[in-house]
Enzyme design. Structure first.
Site, mmCIF file in Angstrom:
data_model
loop_
_atom_site.group_PDB
_atom_site.id
_atom_site.type_symbol
_atom_site.label_atom_id
_atom_site.label_comp_id
_atom_site.label_asym_id
_atom_site.label_seq_id
_atom_site.Cartn_x
_atom_site.Cartn_y
_atom_site.Cartn_z
ATOM 1 C CE LYS A 158 46.822 5.209 -41.192
ATOM 2 N NZ LYS A 158 47.551 4.563 -42.186
ATOM 3 C CD GLU A 163 44.340 6.767 -44.132
ATOM 4 O OE1 GLU A 163 44.166 6.042 -45.110
ATOM 5 O OE2 GLU A 163 45.018 6.404 -43.147
ATOM 6 C CG ASN A 222 31.156 -4.695 -55.812
ATOM 7 O OD1 ASN A 222 30.105 -4.141 -55.498
ATOM 8 N ND2 ASN A 222 31.826 -5.491 -54.997
ATOM 9 N N GLY A 223 32.276 -2.151 -59.342
ATOM 10 C CA GLY A 223 33.092 -1.751 -60.496
ATOM 11 C C GLY A 223 32.427 -0.582 -61.214
ATOM 12 N NE ARG A 264 34.861 -4.618 -49.920
ATOM 13 C CZ ARG A 264 35.772 -5.136 -50.724
ATOM 14 N NH1 ARG A 264 36.554 -6.082 -50.281
ATOM 15 N NH2 ARG A 264 35.901 -4.720 -51.953
ATOM 16 C CE LYS A 266 41.889 -2.398 -44.513
ATOM 17 N NZ LYS A 266 42.959 -1.548 -43.956
ATOM 18 C CD1 TRP A 295 33.015 4.432 -50.347
ATOM 19 C CD2 TRP A 295 33.729 4.651 -52.453
ATOM 20 N NE1 TRP A 295 34.019 5.360 -50.365
ATOM 21 C CE2 TRP A 295 34.474 5.518 -51.637
ATOM 22 C CE3 TRP A 295 34.009 4.628 -53.821
ATOM 23 C CZ2 TRP A 295 35.479 6.343 -52.128
ATOM 24 C CZ3 TRP A 295 35.008 5.450 -54.316
ATOM 25 C CH2 TRP A 295 35.735 6.300 -53.467
ATOM 26 C CD GLU A 330 51.044 5.152 -42.900
ATOM 27 O OE1 GLU A 330 50.970 5.538 -44.081
ATOM 28 O OE2 GLU A 330 50.168 4.456 -42.365
ATOM 29 C CB CYS A 357 30.595 -1.659 -54.090
ATOM 30 S SG CYS A 357 30.422 -0.010 -54.741
ATOM 31 C CG HIS A 404 63.854 23.886 -50.225
ATOM 32 N ND1 HIS A 404 64.794 24.828 -50.597
ATOM 33 C CD2 HIS A 404 64.556 22.817 -49.776
ATOM 34 C CE1 HIS A 404 66.008 24.340 -50.399
ATOM 35 N NE2 HIS A 404 65.884 23.121 -49.895
#
Ligand code: G6P
Length: 607
Positions: free
Chosen positions: A484, A487, A99-100, A27, A602, A73, A480, A2, A503
């Site tokens: 990517k 995402e 926010n929160g 964000r 973000k 969000w 990574e 948010c 394995h």
């Protein structure tokens, strides 16, 4: 996550708020809204989806010079107009953005409903507006102060009332708030990018602090109304840094910026004469550094992967036992703080709740935690016991790219610093510096060949599952690369140690599951080739990321991308950039929004 923006001044508030909300878009959000104060009452407009929808609903703008805006969000309640902020008391007298998370909202809500208050959303935030209405006597600031002890959880709040037009009250506990100081105008935001177009003078609020802004002044105090004198800080970022500057997306721009951002991360931090690193922000004397016996890194997401590489280097090169852990796991495991340990909290945003809370838990137990952040003035940067800024400039795309390579750069300098205090000779140090300083040039070569990665992505974007495999220092690079791809293209991808596939993951291999192998020409090359052969024997498609001229690898793989031959320690830089490009081009091919991938944010300021 948010975003909050508030404005008091001579301009049309609706335009300033929309502009600010657009800057916060990166964000991650799913709905947005504004509340504009007018001479009589206020007007709230909210829309789901893009800020564009809200802007269209506002038309030429609502008259009014003071207001608050929010990008949401979703945490509590679905993505609907009713759940979007601002929330009101129902009588158009009090409006808030938050926010929160208010953890005890259900109890507060039940209580307020008993008093006859009617709730219109299923959010936790709406209780704040109703509480303000219940507690208001003649001052919004006092009402907010009165209700703060009732709120359990985290918040960054901006509140307005039609009874006191031209005034915004803010309070912070666990969710950032920053005051922007203009000439004859004031701003309140959760992120400096929202105000950068208007002012570079800012004041960061700390937890437990409140603020009251009008167009020509701000007043900061604690929850007991004791005035707090705050320092005005100058934001170093230029406005252009948060614009696309001709690139198709922020992610593309940020991938290309890495040639410069790696250089910037090195600037002034390498002492060629002594062949060592210089990181003044650590706030530690050489004697203290020499006493360090182990290093721990806490981080999340991409920063965690950078931390893993950092720890590999610190252990292998500087001979300090080092270990990276997910911050979300550290907080709740009741960690033991070993003597002579040094902790690093690695976070691009400096606001990630998991990392921030883990850092506080470690500090509570006596650990020394240094921050490795990009955002100047962020909470982790301020609360850590010292640290290093990445100086990569604002990273806007949700998927982190340039912050990752800057984090690596700092870990390399840190490794050099420790190694030179121990067993590294002057000559070893000079070789290490030479290798690190060759990174930008190699990255440029890789970026000049981006079209080859684009062609590969076009060929493979239709596959539904991928394995990314690497070993040693490049194992986290495989993680990574897979992250990517997940995402931004939503293709399922798993990162593994190439040795580990036998394995379990090898069971997944078939013609529909390509494996991308990272094959540097280091001591593990031949072992990785054996792993590739195991996949080939099961008819798995093979993509290799190999070193120029390594036809031994290219002969086995179905497709190969080459990176320049370099010092074996710097391959993580050279291998990760093609993987960033691969994910980027796959996402483009599939028509995905690369800068704002679905469901992601973000900066994740909730646990
Ligand atoms: C979010 C972002 C990731 C990022 C992670 C950690 O999940 O979407 O890109 O890697 O947070 O963020 P930090 O700011 O702490 O590095």
């Amino acid at each position: 996550m948010c975003g909050i923006v508030g404005y008091c001044g001579p301009k049309a508030a609706s335009q300033v708020l929309i502009e600010g909300l657009k800057r916060l878009e990166y964000r991650g959000y799913d709905s947005a809204g504004v509340c504009i104060l007018k001479d009589s009452g206020f007007k709230v407009i909210r829309r789901t989806g893009k800020i564009r929808n809200l802007q269209e609903a506002l038309g030429d703008g609502e008259a009014g010079n003071c207001g608050i805006g929010h990008t949401r969000w979703a945490t509590h309640g679905e993505v609907t107009e009713e759940n979007a902020h601002p929330h009101t008391d129902g009588n158009s007298e009090f409006a808030i953005v938050h926010n929160g998370i208010i953890e005890n909202y259900q109890m507060l809500k039940d209580d307020l409903e008993h008093k006859g208050r009617v709730f219109r959303s299923s959010t936790d935030s709406e209780v704040i507006a109703h509480l303000l209405a219940e507690h208001y006597r003649d001052s919004l600031e006092q009402a907010l102060r009165d209700i703060i002890p009732l709120l359990k959880g985290t918040y960054g709040i901006a509140a307005v009332t039609s009874r006191e037009p031209g005034k915004i009250i803010g309070a912070r506990n666990g969710s950032p708030l920053v005051i922007g100081i203009g000439e004859g105008e004031m701003f309140l935001a959760s992120d400096v990018t929202a105000v950068l177009a208007y002012t570079k003078q800012v004041v960061y609020l700390n937890d437990g602090e409140m603020v009251c802004i009008t167009s020509d002044e701000y007043r900061t105090c604690d929850v007991h109304d004791r005035i707090i004198k705050k320092q005005v800080e100058l934001v170093e970022w230029e406005l252009e840094a948060i614009e696309k500057q001709g690139f198709k997306s922020f992610m593309e721009k940020e991938i290309y910026e890495q040639v410069d951002s790696v250089q910037r991360a090195c600037q002034g931090r390498i002492n060629p004469e002594a062949a060592t690193g210089h990181l003044g922000g650590l706030n530690m004397l050489p004697g203290e550094l020499r006493e360090i016996e182990r290093i721990r890194v806490i981080a999340a997401g991409t920063s965690y992967h950078a931390g893993m590489i950092g720890c590999y280097l610190l252990e292998k090169v500087a001979r300090i036992p080092s270990f990276a852990e997910l911050s979300s796991e550290v907080r709740y495991k009741n960690p033991v703080i070993e003597p002579h340990s040094l902790y690093f909290a690695v976070s691009q945003s400096g606001e990630t709740a998991d990392t921030l809370y883990a850092m506080r838990e470690l500090q509570r137990k006596g650990a020394k935690v240094l921050g490795l952040c990009n955002v100047i003035g962020s909470t982790i940067a301020r609360e850590s016991d010292g640290g290093v800024y990445l100086h990569s400039g604002p990273e806007i795309a949700v998927a982190s790219t340039k912050a990752f390579t800057s984090q690596l750069t700092i870990f390399y300098i840190l490794t050099l610093l420790f190694a030179r205090m121990k067993h590294y000779s002057l000559e070893d140090g000079l070789k290490f510096i030479e290798a690190l300083e060759s990174v930008p040039g190699h990255l440029q070569t890789i970026l000049d060949r981006a079209h080859q990665v684009e062609a590969l992505a076009k060929k493979y974007a239709g596959f539904k599952d991928f394995l990314f495999l690497g070993r040693g220092i490049n194992y986290p690079v495989a993680l990574e690369g897979a992250l990517k791809l997940k995402e931004i293209s939503y293709i399922h991808a798993e990162g593994y140690s190439a040795a580990e596939i036998k394995h379990g993951p090898i069971a997944l291999i078939n013609e529909q599951t390509p494996s991308l192998f990272i094959v540097p020409d280091d001591h593990l090359r031949d072992k990785i080739i054996s792993n590739m052969k195991e996949v080939k024997a099961r008819r798995g498609k093979l993509i290799a990321l190999a070193v120029e001229g390594d036809y031994g690898v290219a002969d086995i793989a179905d497709d190969t991308l080459f990176v320049p031959r370099a010092h074996e320690l710097i391959y993580p830089f050279l291998m990760v950039v093609p993987l960033q490009l691969f994910a980027y081009y796959c996402a483009l091919e599939l028509g995905c929004n690369v800068d704002q991938p679905r469901n992601l944010a973000k900066s994740v300021t909730v646990e």
